[in-house]
Design an enzyme around this catalytic site. Sequence first.
Site, short mmCIF file in Angstrom:
data_model
loop_
_atom_site.label_atom_id
_atom_site.label_comp_id
_atom_site.label_asym_id
_atom_site.label_seq_id
_atom_site.Cartn_x
_atom_site.Cartn_y
_atom_site.Cartn_z
N HIS A 21 93.50 41.94 64.87
CA HIS A 21 93.96 42.22 63.49
C HIS A 21 95.48 42.38 63.48
CE1 HIS A 21 89.81 44.28 62.74
NE2 HIS A 21 89.80 43.11 62.13
N LYS A 45 78.33 50.67 53.57
CA LYS A 45 78.42 50.80 55.03
C LYS A 45 78.79 52.22 55.42
CE LYS A 45 79.91 46.24 56.70
NZ LYS A 45 81.08 45.56 57.26
N ARG A 94 88.24 33.31 64.34
CA ARG A 94 88.24 33.40 65.81
C ARG A 94 87.48 32.23 66.42
NH1 ARG A 94 85.80 39.29 65.37
NH2 ARG A 94 84.73 38.02 63.83
N SER A 132 85.62 44.36 65.79
CA SER A 132 85.46 45.81 65.59
C SER A 132 84.06 46.25 66.00
CB SER A 132 85.71 46.16 64.13
OG SER A 132 87.02 45.83 63.76
O1 PNS Z 1 86.55 42.71 57.82
P1 PNS Z 1 85.42 42.16 57.01
O2 PNS Z 1 84.34 43.20 56.90
O3 PNS Z 1 84.93 40.84 57.53
O4 PNS Z 1 86.00 41.90 55.52
C1 PNS Z 1 85.19 41.41 54.49
C2 PNS Z 1 85.89 41.53 53.11
C3 PNS Z 1 86.35 42.95 52.87
C4 PNS Z 1 87.09 40.61 53.10
C5 PNS Z 1 84.87 41.06 52.02
O5 PNS Z 1 83.67 41.72 52.20
C6 PNS Z 1 85.37 41.29 50.60
O6 PNS Z 1 86.31 40.69 50.16
N1 PNS Z 1 84.72 42.23 49.90
C7 PNS Z 1 85.08 42.60 48.53
C8 PNS Z 1 84.00 42.24 47.54
C9 PNS Z 1 84.15 40.80 47.06
O7 PNS Z 1 85.15 40.43 46.52
N2 PNS Z 1 83.08 39.99 47.26
C10 PNS Z 1 83.03 38.62 46.80
C11 PNS Z 1 83.71 37.62 47.69
S1 PNS Z 1 82.90 37.43 49.23
#
Ligand code: PNS
Length: 163
Positions: A21, A45, A94, A132
Amino acid sequence: MCARRLIAIYPGSFDPLTNGHLDLISRGAQLAEQLIVAILQNTHKQPLFTVDERIEMIRDAARELSNVEVDSFEGLLVDYAARRNANAILRGIRAISDYETELQMALINRRMRPETETIFLMAREEYSFISSRMIKEIITLGGDVSSFVPAAVASRLRAKFSH
Ligand code: PNS
């Protein structure tokens, strides 16, 4: 031809922040005029670190990058992007296994807000296997995570799991 100002959001859970990150944050900060690292406040979560703890750790790790801001958001990412006047979302890839979910998120986000372009950076090879989730598993089982995460994160993890 004149390039537009790039205001990018790097969203994620960052529970916890890894060296992968951090690499993406520093590379993103070189591309964008302003980079906003945005932690999702996810009520579904059960996180290891609170949002405030994660903000503190990322601020500490990125303290030398003057155009990086650390924030948190709830709700849709595109709504947050609109509130922050961001024209880009930054995500790291990745391995091929990341591609499917990332493609889906990028297409959904583009449909909902075409003004925000998703930009992908390929993870550096040395960080491409770090996640993570794995960090949490290693520390829970008593392993050493110091080569996978910034020093401040490693010491917080050790403190959490010392007893
Ligand atoms: O680090 P992560 O958990 O892979 O990140 C995921 C994240 C936070 C980028 C994604 O879950 C997100 O954007 N959540 C916000 C809700 C949203 O906008 N959902 C619709 C698009 S997927």
